[in-house]
Design a protein around this motif. Sequence first.
Motif, PDB file in Angstrom:
ATOM      1  N   TRP A  83       0.823  -1.209   0.000  1.00  0.00           N
ATOM      2  CA  TRP A  83       0.000   0.000   0.000  1.00  0.00           C
ATOM      3  C   TRP A  83       0.861   1.266   0.000  1.00  0.00           C
ATOM      4  N   ARG A  84       2.182   1.082   0.020  1.00  0.00           N
ATOM      5  CA  ARG A  84       3.080   2.231   0.058  1.00  0.00           C
ATOM      6  C   ARG A  84       2.917   3.067  -1.211  1.00  0.00           C
ATOM      7  N   GLY A  85       2.678   4.359  -1.044  1.00  0.00           N
ATOM      8  CA  GLY A  85       2.487   5.262  -2.171  1.00  0.00           C
ATOM      9  C   GLY A  85       1.038   5.499  -2.545  1.00  0.00           C
ATOM     10  N   VAL A  86       0.101   4.854  -1.842  1.00  0.00           N
ATOM     11  CA  VAL A  86      -1.312   5.008  -2.184  1.00  0.00           C
ATOM     12  C   VAL A  86      -1.782   6.453  -2.009  1.00  0.00           C
ATOM     13  N   ALA A  87      -1.128   7.202  -1.084  1.00  0.00           N
ATOM     14  CA  ALA A  87      -1.511   8.608  -0.879  1.00  0.00           C
ATOM     15  C   ALA A  87      -1.307   9.423  -2.152  1.00  0.00           C
ATOM     16  N   LYS A 103       4.279   7.340  -7.245  1.00  0.00           N
ATOM     17  CA  LYS A 103       3.640   6.081  -6.852  1.00  0.00           C
ATOM     18  C   LYS A 103       4.535   4.896  -7.182  1.00  0.00           C
ATOM     19  N   GLN A 104       5.080   4.859  -8.405  1.00  0.00           N
ATOM     20  CA  GLN A 104       5.887   3.702  -8.806  1.00  0.00           C
ATOM     21  C   GLN A 104       7.227   3.655  -8.076  1.00  0.00           C
ATOM     22  N   ARG A 105       7.800   4.818  -7.780  1.00  0.00           N
ATOM     23  CA  ARG A 105       9.034   4.813  -6.987  1.00  0.00           C
ATOM     24  C   ARG A 105       8.783   4.219  -5.598  1.00  0.00           C
ATOM     25  N   MET A 106       7.637   4.530  -5.017  1.00  0.00           N
ATOM     26  CA  MET A 106       7.323   4.032  -3.677  1.00  0.00           C
ATOM     27  C   MET A 106       6.862   2.578  -3.690  1.00  0.00           C
ATOM     28  N   GLN A 107       6.401   2.099  -4.844  1.00  0.00           N
ATOM     29  CA  GLN A 107       5.946   0.716  -4.938  1.00  0.00           C
ATOM     30  C   GLN A 107       7.088  -0.284  -5.032  1.00  0.00           C
ATOM     31  N   LEU A 108       8.277   0.176  -5.426  1.00  0.00           N
ATOM     32  CA  LEU A 108       9.405  -0.729  -5.592  1.00  0.00           C
ATOM     33  C   LEU A 108       9.709  -1.466  -4.296  1.00  0.00           C
ATOM     34  N   SER A 155      12.187   0.219  -2.088  1.00  0.00           N
ATOM     35  CA  SER A 155      11.936   1.632  -1.796  1.00  0.00           C
ATOM     36  C   SER A 155      12.119   1.951  -0.313  1.00  0.00           C
ATOM     37  N   THR A 156      12.760   3.071  -0.054  1.00  0.00           N
ATOM     38  CA  THR A 156      12.956   3.529   1.335  1.00  0.00           C
ATOM     39  C   THR A 156      12.121   4.771   1.640  1.00  0.00           C
ATOM     40  N   TYR A 157      11.352   5.236   0.672  1.00  0.00           N
ATOM     41  CA  TYR A 157      10.533   6.432   0.877  1.00  0.00           C
ATOM     42  C   TYR A 157       9.387   6.132   1.835  1.00  0.00           C
ATOM     43  N   SER A 192       7.073   8.788   2.630  1.00  0.00           N
ATOM     44  CA  SER A 192       5.978   9.715   2.363  1.00  0.00           C
ATOM     45  C   SER A 192       6.066  10.222   0.934  1.00  0.00           C
ATOM     46  N   VAL A 193       4.940  10.691   0.433  1.00  0.00           N
ATOM     47  CA  VAL A 193       4.878  11.234  -0.930  1.00  0.00           C
ATOM     48  C   VAL A 193       5.779  12.453  -1.061  1.00  0.00           C
ATOM     49  N   ILE A 194       5.760  13.325  -0.052  1.00  0.00           N
ATOM     50  CA  ILE A 194       6.568  14.551  -0.092  1.00  0.00           C
ATOM     51  C   ILE A 194       8.054  14.228  -0.124  1.00  0.00           C
ATOM     52  N   ALA A 195       8.481  13.272   0.706  1.00  0.00           N
ATOM     53  CA  ALA A 195       9.893  12.891   0.743  1.00  0.00           C
ATOM     54  C   ALA A 195      10.342  12.321  -0.593  1.00  0.00           C
ATOM     55  N   CYS A 196       9.505  11.510  -1.194  1.00  0.00           N
ATOM     56  CA  CYS A 196       9.836  10.927  -2.493  1.00  0.00           C
ATOM     57  C   CYS A 196       9.931  12.002  -3.560  1.00  0.00           C
ATOM     58  N   ALA A 197       8.959  12.910  -3.590  1.00  0.00           N
ATOM     59  CA  ALA A 197       8.942  13.985  -4.590  1.00  0.00           C
ATOM     60  C   ALA A 197      10.176  14.874  -4.455  1.00  0.00           C
ATOM     61  N   LYS A 198      10.540  15.214  -3.231  1.00  0.00           N
ATOM     62  CA  LYS A 198      11.706  16.060  -2.999  1.00  0.00           C
ATOM     63  C   LYS A 198      12.989  15.377  -3.469  1.00  0.00           C
ATOM     64  N   HIS A 199      13.121  14.086  -3.175  1.00  0.00           N
ATOM     65  CA  HIS A 199      14.342  13.364  -3.545  1.00  0.00           C
ATOM     66  C   HIS A 199      14.457  13.233  -5.062  1.00  0.00           C
TER      67      HIS A 199
END
Length: 302
Positions: free
Chosen positions: A72-76, A135-140, A143-145, A147-154
């Motif tokens: 469910w990681r990245g569903v937000a 979403k796909q980066r967090m689904q891997l 993935s170590t992300y 939150s959505v914000i942390a992933c987007a920033k990185h």
Amino acid sequence: MLAGALAGISEHTVIYPVDAIKTRMQVLPSLSPSALLAQTSGANSSSTLTASSSLLSHLRHASTTQSLRTLWRGVASVIMGAGPAHAMHFGTYEFVKEVAGGDREGLRGVGGTALAGAMATTASDAFMNPFDVIKQRMQLQSSTYRSVIACAKHVHATEGLRAFYISYPTTLLMNIPLQAVQFSVYEILKSFLNPTGEYSPSTHIAAGGVAGGVAAALTTPLDVAKTLLQTRGTSNDARIRNARGMAEALKIIVARDGWKGLRRGMSARVVTFAPSTAISWASYEFFKSLIKSQDYQSSAMA
């Protein structure tokens, strides 16, 4: 547009775990052998993944080596993007279908419906593409992300703004035929199963499921290329990291995995799309019927 927004959120959240597995099935074969070994080390022989692992194998692997909650990681990201994107999608679809004659009988109606579907996905994908990348980066699986914000920033800091739209042309090349096929098959089946045009949940579910499954199967190769582009920043392969577009992505996939690589994740994609499209159309038709009913009652009372 309101009905479309509610339908989009319903569709994506219910089927999200299967979509996460589809992403992992498509990305895994493109990893270097050392990355693949590192990713599967520590797992027992029954749960070790290979390039040809099935949907059930990936599900078992997720349940034995990680918590199923990771699916469910990245569903937000989907919830944030799906509402507005689907509002644009269905709003554009209804408008263009009416203007282009999609409600008419015969080839003129099918052509109008196909055009409406293509225009709808062009508008909605422009908004949704960055959310899909996150979403796909967090689904891997790796993935170590958190939150959505942390992933987007990185992603923005390491790959720039272009990373959010590198796959947009491929997404359009995939989704335009996908939506054209899906909407056309849906409207044809809906008219065949329910000639009266009255609200019929069973018709919307059946027609939506078949339309989604057919469209998903036909466009899987382009979806594999899109996934490679959207997750290229996580790969250890220099060629993948520097892939610039759909044509290059397709060449990389065929070179590394053969022609069968273009079918990676097809089973999960069909399993995802058939019920999610059924849910989407059923939700959309329900909310549209409900809103129309409330508007009619308001008009009658006035």
